[in-house]
Design a protein around this motif. Structure first.
Motif, PDB file in Angstrom:
ATOM      1  N   SER A  49      12.586  -6.581  -0.290  1.00 29.75           N
ATOM      2  CA  SER A  49      11.723  -6.576   0.899  1.00 29.75           C
ATOM      3  C   SER A  49      10.488  -7.427   0.667  1.00 29.75           C
ATOM      4  CB  SER A  49      11.318  -5.122   1.223  1.00 29.75           C
ATOM      5  OG  SER A  49      12.443  -4.348   1.547  1.00 29.75           O
ATOM      6  N   TYR A  50       9.913  -7.319  -0.560  1.00 30.60           N
ATOM      7  CA  TYR A  50       8.763  -8.163  -0.868  1.00 30.60           C
ATOM      8  C   TYR A  50       9.136  -9.655  -0.812  1.00 30.60           C
ATOM      9  CZ  TYR A  50       6.329  -3.974  -2.576  1.00 30.60           C
ATOM     10  OH  TYR A  50       5.727  -2.761  -2.687  1.00 30.60           O
ATOM     11  N   ILE A  51      10.294  -9.968  -1.383  1.00 33.94           N
ATOM     12  CA  ILE A  51      10.721 -11.378  -1.398  1.00 33.94           C
ATOM     13  C   ILE A  51      10.929 -11.894   0.027  1.00 33.94           C
ATOM     14  CG2 ILE A  51      12.571 -12.946  -2.092  1.00 33.94           C
ATOM     15  CD1 ILE A  51      12.934 -11.208  -4.583  1.00 33.94           C
ATOM     16  N   ILE A  52      11.550 -11.065   0.868  1.00 34.85           N
ATOM     17  CA  ILE A  52      11.777 -11.495   2.272  1.00 34.85           C
ATOM     18  C   ILE A  52      10.443 -11.711   2.972  1.00 34.85           C
ATOM     19  CG2 ILE A  52      12.698 -10.787   4.502  1.00 34.85           C
ATOM     20  CD1 ILE A  52      14.912  -9.303   2.969  1.00 34.85           C
ATOM     21  N   SER A  71       0.837  -1.208   0.000  1.00 35.71           N
ATOM     22  CA  SER A  71       0.000   0.000   0.000  1.00 35.71           C
ATOM     23  C   SER A  71       0.866   1.249   0.000  1.00 35.71           C
ATOM     24  CB  SER A  71      -0.917  -0.009   1.231  1.00 35.71           C
ATOM     25  OG  SER A  71      -1.777  -1.133   1.191  1.00 35.71           O
ATOM     26  N   TYR A  72       2.014   1.211   0.619  1.00 32.04           N
ATOM     27  CA  TYR A  72       2.905   2.372   0.693  1.00 32.04           C
ATOM     28  C   TYR A  72       4.181   2.123  -0.115  1.00 32.04           C
ATOM     29  CZ  TYR A  72      -0.123   3.867   4.523  1.00 32.04           C
ATOM     30  OH  TYR A  72      -1.195   4.254   5.284  1.00 32.04           O
ATOM     31  N   LYS A  73       4.016   1.449  -1.234  1.00 30.83           N
ATOM     32  CA  LYS A  73       5.179   1.059  -2.018  1.00 30.83           C
ATOM     33  C   LYS A  73       5.934   2.244  -2.622  1.00 30.83           C
ATOM     34  CE  LYS A  73       2.351   0.375  -6.156  1.00 30.83           C
ATOM     35  NZ  LYS A  73       1.953  -0.568  -7.220  1.00 30.83           N
ATOM     36  N   ASP A  74       5.263   3.367  -2.760  1.00 33.61           N
ATOM     37  CA  ASP A  74       5.920   4.522  -3.374  1.00 33.61           C
ATOM     38  C   ASP A  74       6.495   5.474  -2.349  1.00 33.61           C
ATOM     39  OD1 ASP A  74       5.340   3.628  -5.937  1.00 33.61           O
ATOM     40  OD2 ASP A  74       3.323   4.496  -5.849  1.00 33.61           O
ATOM     41  N   THR A  75       6.382   5.178  -1.104  1.00 31.45           N
ATOM     42  CA  THR A  75       6.923   6.031  -0.049  1.00 31.45           C
ATOM     43  C   THR A  75       8.408   5.768   0.071  1.00 31.45           C
ATOM     44  OG1 THR A  75       6.472   4.396   1.643  1.00 31.45           O
ATOM     45  CG2 THR A  75       4.746   6.018   1.197  1.00 31.45           C
ATOM     46  N   PRO A  76       9.148   6.769   0.563  1.00 33.93           N
ATOM     47  CA  PRO A  76      10.614   6.619   0.652  1.00 33.93           C
ATOM     48  C   PRO A  76      11.060   5.441   1.508  1.00 33.93           C
ATOM     49  CG  PRO A  76       9.964   8.909   0.943  1.00 33.93           C
ATOM     50  CD  PRO A  76       8.701   8.137   0.931  1.00 33.93           C
ATOM     51  N   ILE A  77      10.359   5.178   2.584  1.00 36.71           N
ATOM     52  CA  ILE A  77      10.808   4.092   3.478  1.00 36.71           C
ATOM     53  C   ILE A  77      10.717   2.745   2.771  1.00 36.71           C
ATOM     54  CG2 ILE A  77      10.219   2.817   5.583  1.00 36.71           C
ATOM     55  CD1 ILE A  77       9.509   5.437   6.871  1.00 36.71           C
ATOM     56  N   VAL A  78       9.644   2.541   2.015  1.00 38.58           N
ATOM     57  CA  VAL A  78       9.469   1.268   1.326  1.00 38.58           C
ATOM     58  C   VAL A  78      10.425   1.147   0.157  1.00 38.58           C
ATOM     59  CG1 VAL A  78       7.842  -0.163   0.049  1.00 38.58           C
ATOM     60  CG2 VAL A  78       7.079   1.121   2.057  1.00 38.58           C
ATOM     61  N   LYS A  79      10.645   2.264  -0.556  1.00 39.16           N
ATOM     62  CA  LYS A  79      11.492   2.198  -1.720  1.00 39.16           C
ATOM     63  C   LYS A  79      12.959   2.081  -1.363  1.00 39.16           C
ATOM     64  CE  LYS A  79      10.518   4.966  -5.116  1.00 39.16           C
ATOM     65  NZ  LYS A  79      10.201   6.226  -5.864  1.00 39.16           N
ATOM     66  N   ALA A  80      13.307   2.528  -0.161  1.00 40.18           N
ATOM     67  CA  ALA A  80      14.717   2.494   0.246  1.00 40.18           C
ATOM     68  C   ALA A  80      15.200   1.052   0.365  1.00 40.18           C
ATOM     69  CB  ALA A  80      14.873   3.223   1.586  1.00 40.18           C
ATOM     70  N   ILE A  99       5.619   4.018   9.135  1.00 35.89           N
ATOM     71  CA  ILE A  99       4.628   4.212   8.086  1.00 35.89           C
ATOM     72  C   ILE A  99       3.262   4.503   8.674  1.00 35.89           C
ATOM     73  CG2 ILE A  99       3.394   3.075   6.205  1.00 35.89           C
ATOM     74  CD1 ILE A  99       5.985   1.570   5.585  1.00 35.89           C
ATOM     75  N   ILE A 100       2.866   3.846   9.713  1.00 35.05           N
ATOM     76  CA  ILE A 100       1.520   3.954  10.267  1.00 35.05           C
ATOM     77  C   ILE A 100       1.447   5.069  11.298  1.00 35.05           C
ATOM     78  CG2 ILE A 100      -0.338   2.741  11.459  1.00 35.05           C
ATOM     79  CD1 ILE A 100       0.222   1.718   8.633  1.00 35.05           C
ATOM     80  N   PHE A 101       2.394   5.094  12.213  1.00 37.22           N
ATOM     81  CA  PHE A 101       2.268   6.000  13.352  1.00 37.22           C
ATOM     82  C   PHE A 101       3.144   7.261  13.229  1.00 37.22           C
ATOM     83  CE2 PHE A 101       1.343   1.732  14.954  1.00 37.22           C
ATOM     84  CZ  PHE A 101       0.066   1.927  15.417  1.00 37.22           C
ATOM     85  N   ARG A 102       4.182   7.256  12.363  1.00 37.82           N
ATOM     86  CA  ARG A 102       5.014   8.457  12.173  1.00 37.82           C
ATOM     87  C   ARG A 102       5.128   8.788  10.693  1.00 37.82           C
ATOM     88  NH1 ARG A 102       8.422   9.490  16.467  1.00 37.82           N
ATOM     89  NH2 ARG A 102       8.820  11.434  15.326  1.00 37.82           N
ATOM     90  N   PRO A 103       4.017   9.101  10.070  1.00 39.42           N
ATOM     91  CA  PRO A 103       4.070   9.368   8.620  1.00 39.42           C
ATOM     92  C   PRO A 103       4.954  10.570   8.268  1.00 39.42           C
ATOM     93  CG  PRO A 103       1.968  10.039   9.537  1.00 39.42           C
ATOM     94  CD  PRO A 103       2.693   9.323  10.621  1.00 39.42           C
ATOM     95  N   GLU A 104       5.182  11.540   9.229  1.00 40.18           N
ATOM     96  CA  GLU A 104       5.993  12.710   8.942  1.00 40.18           C
ATOM     97  C   GLU A 104       7.444  12.332   8.667  1.00 40.18           C
ATOM     98  OE1 GLU A 104       6.090  12.034  13.393  1.00 40.18           O
ATOM     99  OE2 GLU A 104       4.591  11.999  11.787  1.00 40.18           O
ATOM    100  N   LEU A 105       7.840  11.154   9.180  1.00 42.87           N
ATOM    101  CA  LEU A 105       9.207  10.728   8.936  1.00 42.87           C
ATOM    102  C   LEU A 105       9.354  10.084   7.560  1.00 42.87           C
ATOM    103  CD1 LEU A 105      10.107   9.154  12.422  1.00 42.87           C
ATOM    104  CD2 LEU A 105      10.673  11.429  11.544  1.00 42.87           C
ATOM    105  N   ASN A 106       8.229   9.673   6.955  1.00 40.59           N
ATOM    106  CA  ASN A 106       8.252   9.021   5.653  1.00 40.59           C
ATOM    107  C   ASN A 106       8.201  10.093   4.556  1.00 40.59           C
ATOM    108  OD1 ASN A 106       8.244   7.106   3.659  1.00 40.59           O
ATOM    109  ND2 ASN A 106       6.138   6.386   4.048  1.00 40.59           N
TER     110      ASN A 106
END
Length: 864
Positions: free
Chosen positions: A624-627, A609-618, A833-840
């Motif tokens: 990450s998906y494979i793991i 759902s948040y695949k385009d956010t910096p944290i997920v893309k990093a 991602i859920i609780f600190r979106p300002e960091l993403n």
């Protein structure tokens, strides 16, 4: 008509002679005769003889007279005074009695018949072995048929030396087998032995002792009875018996087996008279006696108490009651024949009176009326029934009569003239009777068949008799069983336990006679040092073994699919066990697996759902998906370990587990190496830029997974896992498990996973301080530390458990290590991602990255 009449008269004479002799012998042998006591200076007197005229004479040697005289000694001059040492049934007198029968009547001229009349045709006697042998020594010289009605030690040498001897008793060896069967029937394994002290007793012990040992029966003592009842021997006997009885009482020997003949038994009965004075013998013993046993008393013993023998069991030659015998006994009177001194002596001693004229009587004696009743006498002095010895005499007389009748019929076929036929029959020689005796076969009027075997032994069995002794001196014998050697195997001995009356001293019936108490199921016998094998200790069966019967020599293992119960006296079927979905442990692990699978699926959904956010893309979103997918599959893989093992599940569980974890660890290794290379590529002029990209990560992932796949393929092609049954690891359970097949390949799979985990941990540990986005390398290092710790602890715990708990340990390790990877790597990012979106935020992420790079550069400059 005249010839037939003459033939019937002639045969009647033969039968008359036989019956008269039968009557004589039955009266004196049928336990009817107390023993006459005569004092004489002649060492071998024959004072009692009885003749009846007839065409043919059947001789009889009976043992009923007691002589008191000096024994023969040669170390000093013979005394002229009368002696006082008794000799019962002296065999030496049998020689003279036999020679008398081969002499002219009333004259002792051996081997010479003055009047050529009343020549001896056959001879019946004697009552026991010594007399029978002595008689046979003389009669065999004349080739006279001898029919012995008592015991006879039928050794091979004895039979060869006396070819004209016929036994009206069966072979003694059959009786020995019956004794052993009787002891085994009542489970008596600890007995006392009494045997006459001569070669007969030696032979008995030589044959009997191995038979007893082979059948698990031991003896507490062996006491030899005197072969002749001399006074000094009786004293020695009493001393020996006292020690034997004392020992037997302490050793719990409640059964005494006695082998002897009338002299020995009379000596044994002397103990009854002395019992009140020396406190012996003990009450409450079972006396088992051979067929020679005789409770007949001499006149002085008729008032002695015989309660110690109450409940005795004896083997007696089979007997029956001929028609009219009881009526005849009731009619017997002392005046029936004045020439019969036997019955005169018996009458006087039995009824304690005198048949002499008044002027010849002693003052203390009363006159006999001659009308006394025999049925009033005690059973030890006279029995109204025909006993075994009497029945043997009865059959012997009729056997001779039938043989003579066969001879007469044979002569009649060839002789036409009556007078010639009669003379030919009178001139029959004794040796001519043998061929007819060997083949004699008839039924007597008691309904029994009389027939000899090839050894001249009567084909007959034994009656097992229970003796009842009553306080008033009366006695009764009760037939409680039989021994039939001709019966089918296993059915030779029949016993009616309910008919047996035991001695009143026994509290338990049948009595127990063992060296020690039984070893009950669950225990085994352990031999005591320096004691007979019947004396033993009871030792509990060891772990895993049972004994389900009493007195087992060794405990036995249960079948593979059974185990001993708590008391180790029974085998119980083992329970099939495996880690199932129905039991609490299986349910808990299944729930955890499903919950963790759902949690992983939730994390994967968040990432997608948040695949385009910096944290997920990093740090390579694909890895990450494979793991996450690998972790999800590892949770589901644990379900393959729960449930009954099957062929497919056994192969899949280890293969899928190894492949899924190798993919996860290879992805983590690829992610960590990518971070390191990306940091190095940011430096000016670095050549690492060409390595940074998806191709390197994919190469690491594919190569790491391919190696594990190759190991699994080798495993499958050589010795793959398969369903198996373990019956030995657990005491009470049968384990249904997956046999790993090749243990080497199993450890290769685990070893390779450990290698990947260790390499990934070292790389992540070295990169933990690099300025990675959100410090992912630190989380990876910690997750791999958890992963390695779990699997390091897994090995000893896995090897120390068995059955379903071993499988549970592996499932728990899979879940724990997977949770470690999921929680340490992905939960911090999910939190942001859920609780600190300002960091993403990308700008914030770049600023933090630049600060980190400047900080690293400064630290590097200071380092220079």
């Amino acid at each position: 008509m005249e010839s037939d009449l003459w033939r019937r008269c002639s045969i009647s004479k033969i039968i008359l002679v036989a019956v008269l002799l039968l009557v004589l012998l039955c009266r004196v042998i049928c336990k009817a005769s107390p023993i006459n006591c005569t004092i004489s200076n002649d060492p071998l007197p024959i004072l009692h003889e009885f003749y009846k005229p007839g065409d043919l004479v059947i001789g009889g040697v009976v043992s009923q007279v007691l002589f008191i005289y000096n024994p023969f000694i040669f170390n000093k001059e013979p005394t002229q005074t009368l002696a006082s040492e008794p000799i019962y049934f002296t065999p030496r007198i049998a020689y003279k009695a036999t020679l008398h029968l081969h002499s002219t009547q009333h004259r002792f001229v051996p081997n010479f018949n003055c009047d050529n009349r009343n020549s001896l045709t056959a001879l019946i006697g004697g009552s026991f072995s010594k007399i029978s042998v002595n008689v046979a020594t003389i009669s065999s010289r004349f080739k006279d048929p001898q029919l012995t009605y008592g015991s006879f030690v039928a050794t091979h040498a004895a039979k060869a030396g006396f070819p004209f001897l016929y036994q009206m008793v069966p072979n003694e060896n059959q009786q020995y087998k019956g004794i052993v069967w009787l002891l085994k029937h009542f489970r008596w394994t600890w007995i006392g032995l009494f045997a006459v002290g001569d070669d007969r007793g030696d032979r008995f012990l030589r044959i009997m002792l191995p038979m007893l040992s082979q059948n698990g029966i031991c003896y507490a003592f062996i006491t030899r009875l005197p072969k002749d009842a001399y006074l000094n021997e009786l004293i020695d006997l009493i001393l020996l018996q006292w020690k034997a009885y004392e020992f037997a009482t302490k050793e719990k020997a409640n059964v005494f087996l006695v082998y002897g003949e009338p002299p020995s038994f009379l000596a044994l009965r002397m103990l009854q008279f002395l019992a009140p004075f020396i406190e012996m013998p003990p009450q409450g013993k079972v006396w088992i006696v051979t067929s020679h046993w005789d409770f007949a008393s001499i006149s002085i013993q008729k008032i002695w108490d015989i309660q110690i023998f109450h409940g005795s069991i004896s083997f007696a030659t089979h007997s029956n009651q001929p028609l009219g015998f009881q009526s005849y006994i009731q009619m017997v009177r002392p005046g029936w024949d004045n020439a019969d001194n036997f019955i005169h002596d018996f009458w006087e001693q039995a009824f304690s009176c005198s048949l002499k004229m008044l002027e010849e009587q002693e003052e203390s004696q009363e006159s006999c009326t001659g009308e006394e009743k025999l049925e009033t006498l005690p059973g030890t002095l006279f029995e109204m029934d025909m006993t075994g010895h009497s029945y043997n005499v009865y059959n012997a007389v009729y056997a001779v009569a039938h043989a003579l009748h066969a001879i007469f019929k044979s002569i009649s076929k060839h002789k036409r003239v009556v007078q010639e036929r009669r003379l030919a029959f009178q001139n029959v020689q004794p040796w001519q009777l043998h061929q007819f005796l060997r083949s004699v076969l008839f039924n007597n009027n008691a309904g029994d068949t009389v027939q000899f075997n090839e050894n001249g032994e009567l084909l007959v069995g034994f009656d097992i008799t229970n003796w009842l002794m009553f306080p008033n001196g009366s006695m009764e014998r009760v037939k409680v069983g039989s021994l039939d050697p001709q019966a089918p195997a296993g059915k030779e001995l029949t016993i009616n336990n309910n008919q047996i009356v035991w001695h009143r001293s026994f509290n338990q019936v049948p009595p127990i006679s063992v060296c020690n108490d039984n070893c009950y199921p669950g225990y085994r016998k352990a031999k005591k040092e320096r004691e007979e094998f019947c004396c033993y200790d009871c030792v509990p069966c060891p772990e895993g073994m049972t004994s389900h019967q009493k007195d087992m020599d060794a405990c036995v293992k249960c079948p593979e699919d059974e185990f001993p119960n708590k008391h180790r006296n029974q085998c119980i079927p083992k329970v099939l066990t495996y880690l199932s979905y129905e039991e609490p442990l299986g349910i808990i692990l299944s729930i955890l697996s499903i919950c963790f699978t759902m949690s992983t699926g939730l994390v994967l959904k968040i990432y997608m759902s948040y695949k385009d956010t910096p944290i997920v893309k990093a740090n390579n979103r694909t890895l990450s998906y494979i793991i996450l997918v690998s972790i999800l599959l590892s949770f589901l893989c644990s379900l393959l370990f729960i449930g009954q093992p099957g062929k497919v599940t056994c192969i899949l569980r280890q293969m899928i587990f190894g492949l899924v974890f190798s993919v996860a660890l290879s992805s983590i290794l690829a992610k960590t190496i990518t971070v390191i290379l990306a940091f190095m590529a940011t430096k000016p002029g670095s050549r690492m830029r060409q390595w940074v990209g998806k191709s390197l990560a994919n190469s690491i992932l594919l190569s790491g997974s391919a190696i594990q796949a190759g190991i699994c393929l080798v495993w499958l092609s050589t010795y793959p896992p398969f369903p198996d049954v373990d019956m030995h690891s657990l005491h009470e359970e049968i384990i249904l498990e997956c046999n790993e097949g090749s243990v080497t390949m199993f450890y290769c799979v685990f070893g390779y996973l450990d290698f990947l985990a260790i390499v990934s941990f070292l790389v992540a540990f070295l990169a933990r301080k690099l300025p990675d986005n959100f410090n992912e390398t630190k989380f990876i290092a910690f997750s791999l530390l958890v992963f390695c710790s779990v699997w390091v602890l897994f090995v000893p715990v896995y090897l120390s458990t068995k059955g379903k708990y071993m499988v549970a340990v592996e499932v728990f390790s899979i879940l724990s290590s997977s949770v470690g990877l999921l929680g340490c790597i992905f939960l911090p990012k999910c939190y942001c991602i859920i609780f600190r979106p300002e960091l993403n935020n990308k700008e914030l992420l770049m600023r933090r990255k630049m600060k980190a790079e400047i900080s690293v550069s400064v630290r590097g400059a200071h380092g220079l």
